[in-house]
Write a protein that holds these residues in place. Structure first.
Motif, short mmCIF file in Angstrom:
data_model
loop_
_atom_site.label_atom_id
_atom_site.label_comp_id
_atom_site.label_asym_id
_atom_site.label_seq_id
_atom_site.Cartn_x
_atom_site.Cartn_y
_atom_site.Cartn_z
N ALA A 236 3.78 -78.36 15.55
CA ALA A 236 3.81 -79.66 15.56
C ALA A 236 4.74 -80.09 16.84
O ALA A 236 5.28 -79.39 17.47
N LEU A 237 4.55 -81.44 16.97
CA LEU A 237 5.29 -82.34 18.15
C LEU A 237 6.34 -82.93 17.27
O LEU A 237 6.27 -83.55 16.13
N VAL A 238 7.75 -82.74 17.59
CA VAL A 238 8.74 -83.39 16.98
C VAL A 238 9.78 -83.78 17.81
O VAL A 238 10.23 -83.28 18.78
N PRO A 239 10.22 -85.06 17.47
CA PRO A 239 11.19 -86.02 18.43
C PRO A 239 12.69 -85.28 18.29
O PRO A 239 12.76 -84.56 17.38
N GLU A 240 13.51 -85.86 19.34
CA GLU A 240 14.74 -85.11 19.33
C GLU A 240 15.59 -85.23 18.03
O GLU A 240 16.24 -84.37 17.53
N LEU A 241 15.70 -86.57 17.59
CA LEU A 241 16.53 -86.56 16.32
C LEU A 241 15.87 -85.80 15.31
O LEU A 241 16.69 -85.48 14.19
N GLY A 242 14.61 -85.43 15.06
CA GLY A 242 14.24 -84.84 13.94
C GLY A 242 14.11 -83.15 14.17
O GLY A 242 13.88 -82.56 13.39
N ALA A 243 14.62 -82.97 15.35
CA ALA A 243 14.65 -81.34 15.67
C ALA A 243 15.75 -80.55 15.22
O ALA A 243 15.96 -79.37 15.56
N LEU A 244 16.75 -81.39 14.76
CA LEU A 244 17.96 -80.72 14.34
C LEU A 244 18.48 -81.02 12.91
O LEU A 244 18.22 -82.09 12.23
N PRO A 245 18.78 -79.86 12.17
CA PRO A 245 18.82 -78.56 12.58
C PRO A 245 17.41 -77.73 12.69
O PRO A 245 16.59 -78.30 11.88
N CYS A 246 17.28 -76.78 13.61
CA CYS A 246 15.87 -76.29 13.52
C CYS A 246 16.11 -74.71 13.34
O CYS A 246 16.95 -74.11 13.51
N PRO A 247 15.17 -74.08 12.27
CA PRO A 247 15.24 -72.84 11.80
C PRO A 247 15.00 -72.01 13.05
O PRO A 247 14.49 -72.14 14.21
N PRO A 248 15.85 -70.97 13.09
CA PRO A 248 16.00 -70.01 14.28
C PRO A 248 14.69 -69.44 14.76
O PRO A 248 14.94 -68.90 15.76
N GLN A 249 13.62 -69.19 13.69
CA GLN A 249 12.51 -68.51 14.24
C GLN A 249 11.70 -69.54 14.99
O GLN A 249 10.52 -68.98 15.79
N VAL A 250 12.02 -70.70 14.94
CA VAL A 250 11.25 -71.89 15.68
C VAL A 250 11.51 -72.08 17.16
O VAL A 250 12.77 -72.28 17.44
N THR A 251 10.65 -72.21 18.05
CA THR A 251 10.81 -72.55 19.65
C THR A 251 10.88 -73.94 19.71
O THR A 251 9.42 -74.17 19.54
#
Length: 289
Positions: A236-251
């Protein structure tokens, strides 16, 4: 003399394109909207609408009148704003619209500041898709809103609104591996609901590197999107505000694409004390995030 309330209906018809949509937005019945527009034609003395079955289109005279209506409505808003500056205390209702990630990261601290500095102000928040915010501002169900555009999804300026820059964000490719966007042409994709800005941005960003994404899942909450990526259900494409917190397995791989958020309000209201206070609080909250 042309009736300003009827001019407002004509302006909304120019934006919303159907009488039913105007009626729904402004709490009229469709027959009442039709009657008011027919009365406006009589006042104007020239045809304003071309009717084909149930559809109506604006004549060139009507479109010219809409341009004047935008100016007239803005002048009335400015007059009301200047009157409000003469009051000793900031009171009344302030209606703010924002998209979900901004409510959490920007709007919440701004509301704390507004409540502290202006206790007489009644704050009302609506969470909504940024694509619907301009219509809500024109309909006066919102006073201030956050609107967006992406590099691949430019938004035409709305003559009824003034805007100012608030935030620019990185867009990330969220996947289980760190690979360029073009490497995911055969993968399943996760995108927003069709017709949202996020969905359109995903499709166009992929098309810009040579493929159309095969969208398997639709989700508008970025926490849900990242959870699906973490579960191996797609990228998926995710903007900065939506990217936190990020699951540890996701790059998260940063892309050149950007999302830009702007503050929007009706023309003429920018110096209304309540709108000015909201603008200041939102800018300060964005700077401190």
């Amino acid at each position: 003399m042309l009736d300003i309330r009827k001019l407002r209906l004509l302006r909304e018809l120019a934006h919303r394109e159907t009488i039913a949509a105007v009626a729904d937005a402004l709490a009229y019945t469709p027959s009442a909207v039709s009657q008011q527009l027919t009365a406006l034609e009589r006042e104007a003395g020239v045809p304003l609408l071309e009717r084909t079955g149930r559809r109506v289109t604006l004549t060139p005279a009507a479109r010219m009148l809409v341009e004047h209506a935008e100016t007239i409505l803005a002048v009335l808003e400015q007059a009301a704003a200047e009157l409000a500056t003469t009051r000793a205390e900031l009171t009344g209702t302030l209606r703010i619209g924002a998209f979900p990630t901004a409510v959490r990261t920007i709007l919440s601290p701004a509301l704390v500041a507004l409540s502290r500095d202006h206790p007489g102000l009644e704050l009302m928040v609506t969470e909504l898709d940024p694509a619907t915010a301009p219509a809500a501002l024109r309909a006066e169900t919102l006073d201030v809103a956050l609107v967006q555009e992406y590099d691949y999804v430019p938004v035409e300026p709305d003559p009824a609104l003034d805007t100012e820059p608030l935030l620019e964000e990185i867009i990330y490719l969220a996947a289980l591996t760190a690979e360029p966007l073009a490497a995911h042409r055969a993968d399943s994709w996760i995108a927003g609901t069709p017709d949202t800005l996020c969905h359109t941005m995903t499709v166009r960003a992929c098309q810009a590197v040579g493929f159309t994404p095969r969208i398997r899942h639709h989700a508008d909450d970025f926490g849900t999107v990242l959870a699906l990526v973490a579960a191996g259900q797609g990228v998926a494409l995710v903007p900065e505000l939506g990217a936190l917190p990020c699951p540890p397995q996701v790059t998260l791989t940063p892309l050149a694409t950007r999302r830009r958020t702007r503050l929007a309000y009706r023309r003429g209201t920018g110096n209304h004390p309540a709108v000015r206070a909201a603008r200041s609080a939102l800018v300060a909250a964005t700077a401190q995030r």
